[in-house]
Design an enzyme around this catalytic site. Structure first.
Site, mmCIF file in Angstrom:
data_model
loop_
_atom_site.group_PDB
_atom_site.id
_atom_site.type_symbol
_atom_site.label_atom_id
_atom_site.label_comp_id
_atom_site.label_asym_id
_atom_site.label_seq_id
_atom_site.Cartn_x
_atom_site.Cartn_y
_atom_site.Cartn_z
ATOM 1 N N GLU A 142 -49.250 1.683 17.513
ATOM 2 C CA GLU A 142 -48.422 0.668 18.171
ATOM 3 C C GLU A 142 -48.878 -0.744 17.813
ATOM 4 O O GLU A 142 -49.019 -1.612 18.676
ATOM 5 C CB GLU A 142 -48.438 0.870 19.689
ATOM 6 C CG GLU A 142 -47.905 2.238 20.094
ATOM 7 C CD GLU A 142 -47.746 2.421 21.593
ATOM 8 O OE1 GLU A 142 -48.567 1.902 22.351
ATOM 9 O OE2 GLU A 142 -46.771 3.091 21.990
ATOM 10 N N GLU A 163 -46.780 5.045 35.101
ATOM 11 C CA GLU A 163 -45.912 4.246 34.226
ATOM 12 C C GLU A 163 -44.466 4.746 34.199
ATOM 13 O O GLU A 163 -43.531 3.987 34.438
ATOM 14 C CB GLU A 163 -46.494 4.246 32.811
ATOM 15 C CG GLU A 163 -45.607 3.540 31.822
ATOM 16 C CD GLU A 163 -46.206 3.502 30.414
ATOM 17 O OE1 GLU A 163 -47.314 4.009 30.207
ATOM 18 O OE2 GLU A 163 -45.531 2.948 29.525
ATOM 19 N N ASP A 220 -45.398 10.767 25.462
ATOM 20 C CA ASP A 220 -46.070 9.706 26.206
ATOM 21 C C ASP A 220 -45.892 9.857 27.711
ATOM 22 O O ASP A 220 -45.129 9.104 28.307
ATOM 23 C CB ASP A 220 -45.509 8.350 25.746
ATOM 24 C CG ASP A 220 -46.397 7.201 26.178
ATOM 25 O OD1 ASP A 220 -47.467 7.468 26.728
ATOM 26 O OD2 ASP A 220 -46.016 6.037 25.962
HETATM 27 C C1 GCU Z 1 -47.804 3.804 26.262
HETATM 28 C C2 GCU Z 1 -47.788 2.557 27.081
HETATM 29 C C3 GCU Z 1 -48.540 1.436 26.431
HETATM 30 C C4 GCU Z 1 -49.949 1.910 26.029
HETATM 31 C C5 GCU Z 1 -49.847 3.163 25.180
HETATM 32 C C6 GCU Z 1 -51.187 3.781 24.861
HETATM 33 O O1 GCU Z 1 -47.010 3.651 25.132
HETATM 34 O O2 GCU Z 1 -46.459 2.172 27.315
HETATM 35 O O3 GCU Z 1 -48.617 0.378 27.347
HETATM 36 O O4 GCU Z 1 -50.609 0.921 25.344
HETATM 37 O O5 GCU Z 1 -49.112 4.133 25.871
HETATM 38 O O6 GCU Z 1 -51.486 4.827 25.419
HETATM 39 O O7 GCU Z 1 -51.921 3.260 24.050
#
Ligand code: GCU
Length: 646
Positions: free
Chosen positions: A253, A360, A332
């Site tokens: 990400e 979340e 997720d």
């Molecule tokens: C999810 C979450 C993010 C987090 C990511 C992770 O995508 O929305 O906020 O950073 O998980 O586990 O790294």
């Protein structure tokens, strides 16, 4: 602050004796003063006495303990002093719960029982719903560590033994946590955790050599980079000799990682592994790696495949002090996902399973969502990799070459809110996480019963109602959420409330593919092939429409709305029924909770009622948007003629 499950005081003990003196036993003395009424130190002449003993008992493993209850003398025997502390908390619990016993032998089922905080130094918490960080404020540490100490007690009281304090997405200022600047305060934090037997870890930025080391590369095989990390790690251990190690989110990400330099995860992780090894430290490397800039038009890429595809080829190649951290499900933390196919398949690499305490995708602590059913589903899942009976909870340790380097971690849930978790009832998830990580055999019902009794003062009939609400809450949430395991129908970015097509044409690889004929992701053998990442038996089970469970049907298959499920209903009717039922259940929770007005604390009563009202409002929104969406797509009416908006 709310004392949670440590609020009540045990009466009727006259004194206690501990021979050994160290930080942990000093803590035991302090704890007894807090939790036991009038129980004198070094006093053995009274009627009811607690004796603490360290003994090399063959029934016990590290941190394990025995409690022997004979003639009013309680003996707590530990393999190490941590065992004594855990024994003390268990004694406390047993006394409050009034459980009868003569002897308890208790050893932890999982070695690592960790919490990952996603706290940022400006005081915010990524995906946090309970106030601000208890560690940080205004780009620095909070100077008052009282909350940290109270928190450490809560963690130790349920057996949690490791914790990382900052977000896995390591922003600018947090990248400097490994520098001289913040070390003195890290030392103080570590001292607090130490007294409770909790190892402290930091999330680090893979690109630190460039960002704080003034180098022009962060290539893990570059000599200067290795030198930078060696100096950094040596310095950390000079200040904090028992520092836990690093948690690393790399190439995920948008976070930097070894891919930038054409290096692999093994190159990256082992570089840290080697440097941490001489200090006894660990490198926890996350497997949450996938293409987050996908094109929705591309049907050949399946995000669910990613962790397995990235990490399976390297099984057996990681250092002995590197641990892979694998999210429970392949996407997720959705309300319903199958367990990650890496469990049972990875055979020569240390690993831990990752849960998410913070809600979340599951109501953000506005909704009641007791998570033990989710965790048990995963831990008790039979991967069948070594024949029938290859349960995830066993595979984690059996397939980790160093079983002490395996276990469970969970994204944290607490903040500065007076009740720690925003929603009073959701304290249960923190409690339950520790209890279940220690004893994987505890049931959903056992843990909720304990927690309700420790937390409130209710008669049995009230307790039963509350337990019932908690025990059914996951199913209820699932009923009115994205249907049949399809996932991701939430609002983009903040993930609160429904937005059915919110992610449908986005870059994150989270699609449901609903059209006028049907819905679901074809991950079968003839689809993306994801199902083949499981053992042959599990692959066949999910691949076949005959055996794939109804609540995961749309995760694995794209089917017409008229497809008949195993429960005998058509898919579309099942969607309508579940969504109507989910809302009715929340409505009933509210009616039930209103009767608690006179029997619980006023603040708790209002907190829970407010949040239930919000849960009800949002459940209606979910019901109506989902039902209308699928009615519009399919044109098929509800058999029972209930209100579906056009
Ligand atoms: C999810 C979450 C993010 C987090 C990511 C992770 O995508 O929305 O906020 O950073 O998980 O586990 O790294």
């Amino acid at each position: 602050m709310d004392k949670c499950w440590l609020e009540k005081k045990v009466k009727g003990f006259d004194g206690f004796v501990i021979d050994q003196v160290d930080d942990i036993t000093k803590q035991i003395s302090r704890e007894i003063k807090l939790l036991f009424d009038n129980c004198k130190e070094n006093y053995s002449n009274g009627k009811r006495i607690i004796k603490f003993k360290i003994q090399n008992d063959t029934d016990l493993i590290k941190d394990g303990f025995k409690i022997i209850n004979k003639n009013e003398i309680i003996e707590i025997i530990g393999k190490n002093t941590m065992g004594l502390l855990y024994g003390l908390y268990t004694l406390y619990r047993r006394e409050i719960l009034k459980n009868k016993y003569e002897e308890i032998i208790s050893n932890p089922d999982q070695s690592i029982r960790m919490i990952n905080h996603w706290d940022n130094m400006d005081g915010t918490i990524e995906r946090g719903y309970a106030g601000e960080s208890i560690f940080f404020k205004d780009n620095s540490f909070r100077r008052d560590f009282t909350l940290v100490e109270e928190y450490a007690r809560l963690l130790a009281s349920v057996g949690i033994n490791a914790l990382s304090i900052n977000n896995v997405n390591v922003h600018k200022i947090e990248t400097e946590l490994i520098t001289e600047k913040f070390l003195p305060e890290l030392v103080i934090l570590n001292q607090i955790f130490n007294r409770f037997g909790i190892k402290m870890f930091l999330s680090i930025n893979f690109a630190s050599p460039k960002r704080v080391g003034n180098l022009d590369t962060s290539d893990p095989l570059d000599e200067n980079v290795i030198h930078f990390w060696k100096e950094t790690i040596d310095r950390l251990y000079r200040y904090i000799p028992n520092f836990g190690g690093f948690v690393v989110k790399a190439d995920s990400e948008g976070e930097p990682g070894p891919f930038t330099y054409n290096r692999s995860h093994v190159d990256g992780a082992n570089m840290f592994g080697r440097l941490l090894e001489e200090h006894g430290g660990l490198c926890i490397w996350r497997c949450f790696v996938y293409n987050s800039t996908q094109d929705w038009r591309d049907r050949s890429t399946d995000r669910a495949r990613a962790a397995y595809d990235h990490f399976m080829p390297y099984d057996g190649k990681f250092n002995n002090n590197v641990i892979l951290q694998i999210k429970l499900g392949p996407l997720d933390f959705q309300v319903k996902e199958p367990v990650s196919p890496l469990f049972g398949a990875l055979k020569k690499t240390n690993h831990i399973i990752e849960f998410q305490l913070t809600q979340e995708y599951t109501g953000q602590q506005k909704a009641i969502y007791y998570q033990v059913p989710v965790w048990k589903e995963a831990l008790d899942f039979d991967t069948q990799h070594n024949g029938v009976g290859s349960f995830v909870k066993d595979m984690i340790k059996e397939n980790s070459p160093v079983s002490e380097h395996s276990g469970i971690c969970a994204v944290g849930v607490v903040g500065t809110d007076n009740n720690w978790t925003g929603h009073k009832l959701m304290q249960i998830n923190l409690y339950a996480y520790g209890r279940l990580a220690w004893n994987n055999c505890l049931t959903t019902e056992e843990i909720s019963k304990e927690w309700v009794k420790l937390t409130f003062n209710l008669t049995d009939d009230y307790s039963e109602i509350l337990e019932e609400i908690l025990n059914t809450s996951r199913e209820t949430y699932q009923l009115y959420n994205a249907p049949n395991g399809v996932g991701f129908m939430c609002r983009p970015n903040h993930h609160y409330g429904p937005d059915i097509d919110g992610y449908e044409y986005d870059r994150w690889g989270t699609y449901h593919f609903a059209d006028r004929d049907g819905v679901g992701v074809d991950r079968s053998k003839t689809g993306t092939g994801y199902v083949e990442q499981y053992s042959d038996e599990i692959c066949d089970y999910y691949n076949s429409l005959e055996t794939c469970p109804d609540d995961l049907l749309l995760w694995f298959h794209h089917v017409p709305y008229t497809h008949v499920l195993q429960n005998g209903k058509t898919l579309i009717q099942d969607i309508y029924d579940n969504h109507f039922e989910g809302v009715e259940r929340v409505k009933k929770y509210i009616e039930q909770w209103k009767n608690f007005k006179e029997v619980v604390d006023h603040v708790d009563f209002e907190n829970i009622l407010d949040r239930l009202n919000e849960q009800y409002r949002l459940s209606i929104e979910w019901r109506d948007q989902i039902n209308t969406y699928f009615y519009r797509k399919s044109g098929i009416k509800d058999e029972n003629g209930r209100k579906i908006y056009l």
